[in-house]
Design an enzyme around this catalytic site. Structure first.
Site, mmCIF file in Angstrom:
data_model
loop_
_atom_site.group_PDB
_atom_site.id
_atom_site.type_symbol
_atom_site.label_atom_id
_atom_site.label_comp_id
_atom_site.label_asym_id
_atom_site.label_seq_id
_atom_site.Cartn_x
_atom_site.Cartn_y
_atom_site.Cartn_z
ATOM 1 N N LYS A 153 0.792 -1.227 0.000
ATOM 2 C CA LYS A 153 0.000 0.000 0.000
ATOM 3 C C LYS A 153 0.825 1.278 0.000
ATOM 4 O O LYS A 153 0.371 2.300 -0.505
ATOM 5 C CB LYS A 153 -0.963 -0.009 1.181
ATOM 6 C CG LYS A 153 -2.024 -1.100 1.054
ATOM 7 C CD LYS A 153 -3.034 -0.958 2.137
ATOM 8 C CE LYS A 153 -4.131 -1.953 1.983
ATOM 9 N NZ LYS A 153 -5.267 -1.607 2.825
ATOM 10 N N TYR A 162 -7.078 10.234 10.049
ATOM 11 C CA TYR A 162 -8.297 9.433 10.202
ATOM 12 C C TYR A 162 -9.480 10.346 9.917
ATOM 13 O O TYR A 162 -9.713 11.323 10.635
ATOM 14 C CB TYR A 162 -8.362 8.871 11.619
ATOM 15 C CG TYR A 162 -9.558 7.983 11.873
ATOM 16 C CD1 TYR A 162 -9.668 6.742 11.254
ATOM 17 C CD2 TYR A 162 -10.571 8.378 12.740
ATOM 18 C CE1 TYR A 162 -10.756 5.924 11.477
ATOM 19 C CE2 TYR A 162 -11.663 7.563 12.981
ATOM 20 C CZ TYR A 162 -11.751 6.335 12.347
ATOM 21 O OH TYR A 162 -12.824 5.522 12.571
ATOM 22 N N ARG A 202 -8.228 -6.836 -9.016
ATOM 23 C CA ARG A 202 -9.026 -8.055 -9.233
ATOM 24 C C ARG A 202 -10.489 -7.674 -9.357
ATOM 25 O O ARG A 202 -10.849 -6.509 -9.217
ATOM 26 C CB ARG A 202 -8.855 -8.976 -8.025
ATOM 27 C CG ARG A 202 -9.242 -8.241 -6.739
ATOM 28 C CD ARG A 202 -9.361 -9.134 -5.548
ATOM 29 N NE ARG A 202 -9.417 -8.392 -4.313
ATOM 30 C CZ ARG A 202 -10.509 -7.863 -3.772
ATOM 31 N NH1 ARG A 202 -11.672 -7.973 -4.384
ATOM 32 N NH2 ARG A 202 -10.461 -7.210 -2.633
HETATM 33 P P1 ADP Z 1 -8.273 -3.036 3.648
HETATM 34 O O1 ADP Z 1 -7.342 -3.354 2.542
HETATM 35 O O2 ADP Z 1 -7.916 -3.710 4.934
HETATM 36 O O3 ADP Z 1 -9.711 -3.208 3.271
HETATM 37 P P2 ADP Z 1 -8.498 -0.131 3.230
HETATM 38 O O4 ADP Z 1 -7.347 0.789 3.127
HETATM 39 O O5 ADP Z 1 -9.218 -0.450 1.966
HETATM 40 O O6 ADP Z 1 -8.024 -1.479 3.961
HETATM 41 O O7 ADP Z 1 -9.553 0.446 4.260
HETATM 42 C C1 ADP Z 1 -10.689 -0.289 4.639
HETATM 43 C C2 ADP Z 1 -11.693 0.600 5.313
HETATM 44 O O8 ADP Z 1 -11.108 1.217 6.478
HETATM 45 C C3 ADP Z 1 -12.189 1.756 4.470
HETATM 46 O O9 ADP Z 1 -13.250 1.397 3.612
HETATM 47 C C4 ADP Z 1 -12.622 2.731 5.553
HETATM 48 O O10 ADP Z 1 -13.859 2.322 6.107
HETATM 49 C C5 ADP Z 1 -11.578 2.554 6.634
HETATM 50 N N1 ADP Z 1 -10.454 3.508 6.458
HETATM 51 C C6 ADP Z 1 -9.315 3.324 5.738
HETATM 52 N N2 ADP Z 1 -8.531 4.422 5.760
HETATM 53 C C7 ADP Z 1 -9.169 5.351 6.520
HETATM 54 C C8 ADP Z 1 -8.875 6.715 6.924
HETATM 55 N N3 ADP Z 1 -7.762 7.337 6.574
HETATM 56 N N4 ADP Z 1 -9.809 7.345 7.704
HETATM 57 C C9 ADP Z 1 -10.956 6.727 8.086
HETATM 58 N N5 ADP Z 1 -11.262 5.456 7.747
HETATM 59 C C10 ADP Z 1 -10.408 4.768 6.968
#
Ligand code: ADP
Length: 449
Positions: free
Chosen positions: A116, A202, A291
């Site tokens: 990431k 966040y 994917r």
């Molecule tokens: P994963 O690969 O584990 O799914 P992601 O980066 O796609 O991780 O994030 C999954 C979820 O976590 C997002 O859909 C959101 O709900 C929450 N999230 C991720 N980054 C943030 C952020 N910077 N602030 C608030 N929520 C976040």
């Protein structure tokens, strides 16, 4: 075109891929663990090969067994579905070395987006807007404090190899930071074998909006609009809609074009999803999935385009079947993930389905591999099906969804169907007024009652 495709997956997605192959006149090979010998994807495939015992690492994640199954059956391509080996660059490399086509992007693109930190750096270089945060890996508390002071609290510590919401920890102030950092690190190590973490601001009230893209690997790419996946529990999607209730046509085309242009520059091949958080009119990239997604079905509903057919066509060298101008969005679609779980405690509920009656009628699609008498094994993900409803408007879609949920009978196990009935009765959902934290708050309030 391929003559035989091996489907390296199970459950509803194996069936989904099988259907696309059948329509293209391609023979199919199912692989399965000993726990899945009675599964629908095994019954419907032209051939099947048992690849090992129930635990995924010994079967669905066993690369050598899957390659052997390709060689035994003479399959010339593999569709990985989602999960399992779908984002495993080594798997793509090994198939390539054996002269078998991986239906997906290049191994290099999987690697690029799988990490990431690298993905975010790449996104920035491609002109995609990102969440403010650390410039790469965060090594110690001192550095973490500095980053947090720049972005402001609260901050989120995330694993660079993360997935499924694991390895993520929030810190609301400097006192919480050391603990959050060490917990995120050890969770990351335990889950992904890599303790590298990075930091992001966040966001308090964002929506999760993702863009579906499709590229031919030669520098042509299109976007197929967005999906709103803000309704989540423990960072796992529960309900998805397309289009998002919060975007207008101009915003949709603008962010879509940013993603498509980035994919053209990358010469990306196949289906992919660029995920964003969206707050106060601004998009912030969080990751890219290289994917097919679980929720691809709602994009299919509003565009009328079969995304799996398109993936197979691209992988076989047939290019994209459409240009951006050909893509139109019709009406509204919602997907509900039906999990074999208690709808209140979310405890998994494997067991035998004693009675099964899926809904039907105009605008209703059920993607599921279950049937009456089917025994859900306890070893895998609890997703047993997806209910996808399409209507001319969001209101029509929701009315149809309510009707479809009322028709849906799954007896013998617990499912999340009652949760969706509750959601439909809620005014925030009716108004499309929710963010990524809404569902957790709703569930917490319900538990108190
Ligand atoms: P994963 O690969 O584990 O799914 P992601 O980066 O796609 O991780 O994030 C999954 C979820 O976590 C997002 O859909 C959101 O709900 C929450 N999230 C991720 N980054 C943030 C952020 N910077 N602030 C608030 N929520 C976040």
């Amino acid at each position: 075109m391929f003559s035989k495709v091996l489907i390296a997956n199970r459950g509803e997605i194996a069936l989904r891929v099988l259907r696309a192959c059948k329509e293209l006149g391609i023979k199919t090979v199912a692989v399965h663990s000993t726990a899945d010998q009675d599964a629908m994807h095994v019954r419907l495939a032209d051939e099947s090969v048992c690849i090992g015992p129930p635990p995924s690492r010994d079967s669905y994640l066993n690369i050598h067994q899957i390659v052997a199954a390709c060689e035994i059956t003479g399959a010339d391509a593999v569709h990985p579905g989602y999960g399992f080996l779908s984002e495993n660059a080594k798997f793509a490399d090994i198939l390539d070395a054996h002269g078998i086509t991986f239906i997906g992007p290049t191994a290099d693109h999987i690697r690029l987006m799988g990490d990431k930190i690298t993905a975010k750096k790449t996104a920035v270089s491609l002109g995609i807007p990102c969440v403010p945060g650390s410039d790469g890996e965060v090594f110690d508390v001192e550095q973490a404090v500095k980053v947090a002071e720049e972005t402001g609290y609260p901050v989120l510590i995330k694993a660079t190899s993360g997935g499924g919401g694991k390895g993520m920890k929030v810190a609301y102030n400097a006192e919480e930071l050391p603990q959050a950092l060490s917990t995120a690190r050890s969770e990351a190590l335990a889950n992904f074998g890599n303790d590298a973490v990075y930091m992001e601001k966040y966001l308090g009230r964002p929506r999760h909006i993702e863009i579906q893209i499709m590229g031919d690997g030669e520098g042509n790419a299109v976007h197929l609009g967005e999906r709103d996946c803000s309704l989540q529990r423990r960072h796992q999607k529960v309900w998805e809609e397309a289009n998002s209730p919060s975007l207008n046509e101009n915003q949709r085309m603008e962010i879509g074009e940013i993603c498509a242009a980035a994919m053209r520059k990358l010469k990306y091949r196949g289906a992919g999803t660029v995920e964003f958080l969206y707050e106060n009119g601004e998009f912030f990239f969080i990751e890219m999935n290289t994917r097919l997604q679980v929720e691809h079905t709602i994009t299919e509903a509003i565009t009328g385009i079969d995304l799996v057919n398109e993936q197979i066509r691209i992988a076989s060298g047939g290019g994209l079947s459409m240009t951006q101008e050909d893509i139109r969005f019709h009406g509204h679609a919602i997907e509900c993930r039906i999990n074999a779980e208690d709808p209140v405690s979310f405890i998994p509920s494997p067991g035998t389905i004693t009675h099964y009656h899926p809904p039907g009628g105009l605008g209703v699609r059920v993607d599921s591999g279950v049937y009456q008498g089917y025994k859900i094994p306890p070893f895998y993900d609890s997703l047993i099906g997806k209910l996808i409803v399409h209507g001319r408007t969001r209101v029509e879609c929701m009315m149809r969804l309510r009707r479809a949920l009322d028709e849906f009978v799954v007896d013998g196990i617990n499912t999340t169907i009652p949760l969706f009935r509750d959601l439909l009765a809620n005014p925030d959902i009716a108004n499309g007024d929710y963010d990524i934290h809404w569902l957790e708050k709703f569930l917490a309030a319900k538990a108190k009652k």
